[in-house]
Design a protein around this motif. Structure first.
Motif, PDB file in Angstrom:
ATOM      1  N   VAL A  65       0.834  -1.209   0.000  1.00  0.00           N
ATOM      2  CA  VAL A  65       0.000   0.000   0.000  1.00  0.00           C
ATOM      3  C   VAL A  65       0.867   1.258   0.000  1.00  0.00           C
ATOM      4  O   VAL A  65       0.561   2.234  -0.685  1.00  0.00           O
ATOM      5  CB  VAL A  65      -0.958  -0.005   1.201  1.00  0.00           C
ATOM      6  N   SER A  66       1.967   1.239   0.746  1.00  0.00           N
ATOM      7  CA  SER A  66       2.844   2.420   0.763  1.00  0.00           C
ATOM      8  C   SER A  66       3.487   2.642  -0.595  1.00  0.00           C
ATOM      9  O   SER A  66       3.694   3.795  -1.019  1.00  0.00           O
ATOM     10  CB  SER A  66       3.912   2.287   1.853  1.00  0.00           C
ATOM     11  N   ASN A  67       3.808   1.558  -1.323  1.00  0.00           N
ATOM     12  CA  ASN A  67       4.338   1.706  -2.688  1.00  0.00           C
ATOM     13  C   ASN A  67       3.329   2.421  -3.587  1.00  0.00           C
ATOM     14  O   ASN A  67       3.696   3.296  -4.387  1.00  0.00           O
ATOM     15  CB  ASN A  67       4.677   0.340  -3.278  1.00  0.00           C
ATOM     16  N   LEU A  68       2.057   2.047  -3.467  1.00  0.00           N
ATOM     17  CA  LEU A  68       1.031   2.679  -4.294  1.00  0.00           C
ATOM     18  C   LEU A  68       0.822   4.136  -3.892  1.00  0.00           C
ATOM     19  O   LEU A  68       0.635   4.999  -4.757  1.00  0.00           O
ATOM     20  CB  LEU A  68      -0.284   1.902  -4.172  1.00  0.00           C
ATOM     21  N   LEU A  69       0.863   4.420  -2.594  1.00  0.00           N
ATOM     22  CA  LEU A  69       0.734   5.809  -2.140  1.00  0.00           C
ATOM     23  C   LEU A  69       1.910   6.658  -2.619  1.00  0.00           C
ATOM     24  O   LEU A  69       1.748   7.807  -3.040  1.00  0.00           O
ATOM     25  CB  LEU A  69       0.652   5.861  -0.611  1.00  0.00           C
ATOM     26  N   THR A  70       3.105   6.066  -2.567  1.00  0.00           N
ATOM     27  CA  THR A  70       4.304   6.780  -3.024  1.00  0.00           C
ATOM     28  C   THR A  70       4.224   7.062  -4.517  1.00  0.00           C
ATOM     29  O   THR A  70       4.564   8.164  -4.981  1.00  0.00           O
ATOM     30  CB  THR A  70       5.563   5.961  -2.702  1.00  0.00           C
ATOM     31  N   ASN A  71       3.767   6.078  -5.290  1.00  0.00           N
ATOM     32  CA  ASN A  71       3.583   6.282  -6.724  1.00  0.00           C
ATOM     33  C   ASN A  71       2.583   7.401  -6.993  1.00  0.00           C
ATOM     34  O   ASN A  71       2.792   8.252  -7.869  1.00  0.00           O
ATOM     35  CB  ASN A  71       3.091   4.986  -7.382  1.00  0.00           C
ATOM     36  N   ALA A  72       1.491   7.395  -6.248  1.00  0.00           N
ATOM     37  CA  ALA A  72       0.468   8.436  -6.431  1.00  0.00           C
ATOM     38  C   ALA A  72       1.059   9.815  -6.148  1.00  0.00           C
ATOM     39  O   ALA A  72       0.779  10.780  -6.867  1.00  0.00           O
ATOM     40  CB  ALA A  72      -0.721   8.164  -5.507  1.00  0.00           C
ATOM     41  N   ALA A  73       1.887   9.904  -5.107  1.00  0.00           N
ATOM     42  CA  ALA A  73       2.501  11.188  -4.761  1.00  0.00           C
ATOM     43  C   ALA A  73       3.489  11.641  -5.830  1.00  0.00           C
ATOM     44  O   ALA A  73       3.566  12.827  -6.172  1.00  0.00           O
ATOM     45  CB  ALA A  73       3.202  11.082  -3.403  1.00  0.00           C
ATOM     46  N   LYS A  74       4.238  10.697  -6.414  1.00  0.00           N
ATOM     47  CA  LYS A  74       5.257  11.028  -7.413  1.00  0.00           C
ATOM     48  C   LYS A  74       4.630  11.487  -8.728  1.00  0.00           C
ATOM     49  O   LYS A  74       5.128  12.422  -9.379  1.00  0.00           O
ATOM     50  CB  LYS A  74       6.156   9.818  -7.673  1.00  0.00           C
ATOM     51  N   TYR A  75       3.542  10.842  -9.127  1.00  0.00           N
ATOM     52  CA  TYR A  75       2.966  11.100 -10.443  1.00  0.00           C
ATOM     53  C   TYR A  75       1.729  12.000 -10.392  1.00  0.00           C
ATOM     54  O   TYR A  75       0.900  11.975 -11.295  1.00  0.00           O
ATOM     55  CB  TYR A  75       2.648   9.773 -11.128  1.00  0.00           C
TER      56      TYR A  75
END
Length: 338
Positions: A91-101
């Motif tokens: 879940v943190s990977n997906l949140l991090t991706n959302a923040a980056k893009y």
């Protein structure tokens, strides 16, 4: 070099080292999964605990990019059998991706809800979005949706592949949806979960439990939510309850308070529940202590191991309160007959 330049250089080195460490860790995880070497520590976990851990990990980047994070938690507890740290990583990977893009000042949402015998965890954003043509390939190892030279914040195409492989190992699925470029995207993880209990099930279990005098009960579980909630229920049922969140704390508590029954999670950090049981059995001041193993595993081998460690009973999580009350009643009867 003055102090300001030194701080600037130090911060650059720290950020790049952090990025490199994350990439190496992801590559090692992919390698372990591919070779079948990854070990999952499966236990019953509240979905809320997973979401909270993931948000804690991703929060610095979300805040740094001034995003608004909206979190919608389920109204009733939802439990899944999983490796809590690995699912929090997903879940943190997906949140991090959302923040980056997502451009600075965007919106990110995180939610979880029950759908029958599954739980759906959703991570969405108002970010760059995705071409429909890339969606079938997005979870491929080293695949990069943005192939242009200017890929600000872009990675090596490892994170999403790792997400899918970890979700697969938990018997779940992950999907991605996007209306196209500039339309944001949403990732949906579906995982099997435990059946929901009726809202009055706990109260009914306590009300129908055998009448008995209260006992002194020690609960040892590193899942604080699980330990504390069970402590509240047993307290309402008339018992004096002690709690400890690891074996090292539990031992002196048991010596000082001399509980009559100890409910011990087997998957404790450091010295596990088996080791704690062996040490408790060595305490001469606790001759009548009854040990009950609490675990997510009910197979014959696990039961044999708990017996060998000195446990009097082996219960599989989630434990029904009425079952505990019956177990306590048997203990009372044995003491009365002794």
């Amino acid at each position: 070099m003055d102090g300001a330049h030194f701080t600037w250089c130090r911060d650059i080195i720290a950020r790049q080292t952090q990025h490199l460490t994350r990439l190496v860790d992801d590559l090692l995880d992919i390698s372990r999964i591919t070779r079948g070497k990854i070990e999952l520590r499966m236990e019953l976990v509240e979905v809320v605990d997973i979401l909270e851990r993931a948000v804690e990990t991703a929060r610095p980047l979300i805040d740094a990019r001034r995003h608004e994070l909206r979190v919608q938690l389920p109204h009733a507890p939802i439990q899944v059998k999983c490796d809590r740290f690995r699912l929090a990583q997903v879940v943190s990977n997906l949140l991090t991706n959302a923040a980056k893009y997502t451009d600075e000042g965007g919106q990110i949402h995180l939610s979880a809800e029950r759908n029958g015998d599954e739980v759906s965890i959703r991570v969405g954003d108002t970010g760059h979005g995705l071409d429909p043509s890339v969606l079938p390939h997005l979870f491929d190892l080293f695949y990069q949706a943005d192939q242009t030279l200017d890929r600000a914040g872009g990675g090596l195409g490892i994170g999403l592949s790792l997400v899918k492989r970890l979700v697969d190992l938990h018997g779940g699925t992950v999907q991605v949806f996007s209306e196209g470029r500039g339309q944001g995207s949403e990732f949906v993880i579906c995982l099997p979960c435990l059946p929901a209990l009726p809202t009055d099930a706990v109260g009914a279990a306590i009300a129908s439990a055998p009448s008995q005098d209260g006992l002194c009960v020690l609960i040892v579980d590193d899942n604080r939510d699980a330990a504390d909630s069970l402590a509240v229920l047993l307290d309402q049922a008339g018992h004096r309850v002690l709690t400890a969140y690891d074996g090292e704390t539990a031992l002196p508590v048991a010596r000082a308070q001399r509980p009559q029954i100890a409910l011990i999670d087997l998957g404790l950090p450091g010295a596990d529940g088996y080791a704690l049981a062996l040490r408790l059995r060595q305490q001469t001041e606790l001759p009548g202590l009854r040990l009950v193993a609490l675990t997510g595993y009910g197979d014959p081998e696990s039961r044999q191991c708990s017996r060998a460690a000195g446990f009097d009973a082996h219960l599989v999580k989630p434990v029904d309160i009425a079952t505990l009350q019956c177990l306590f009643a048997k203990y009372r009867n044995r003491v009365a007959q002794a």
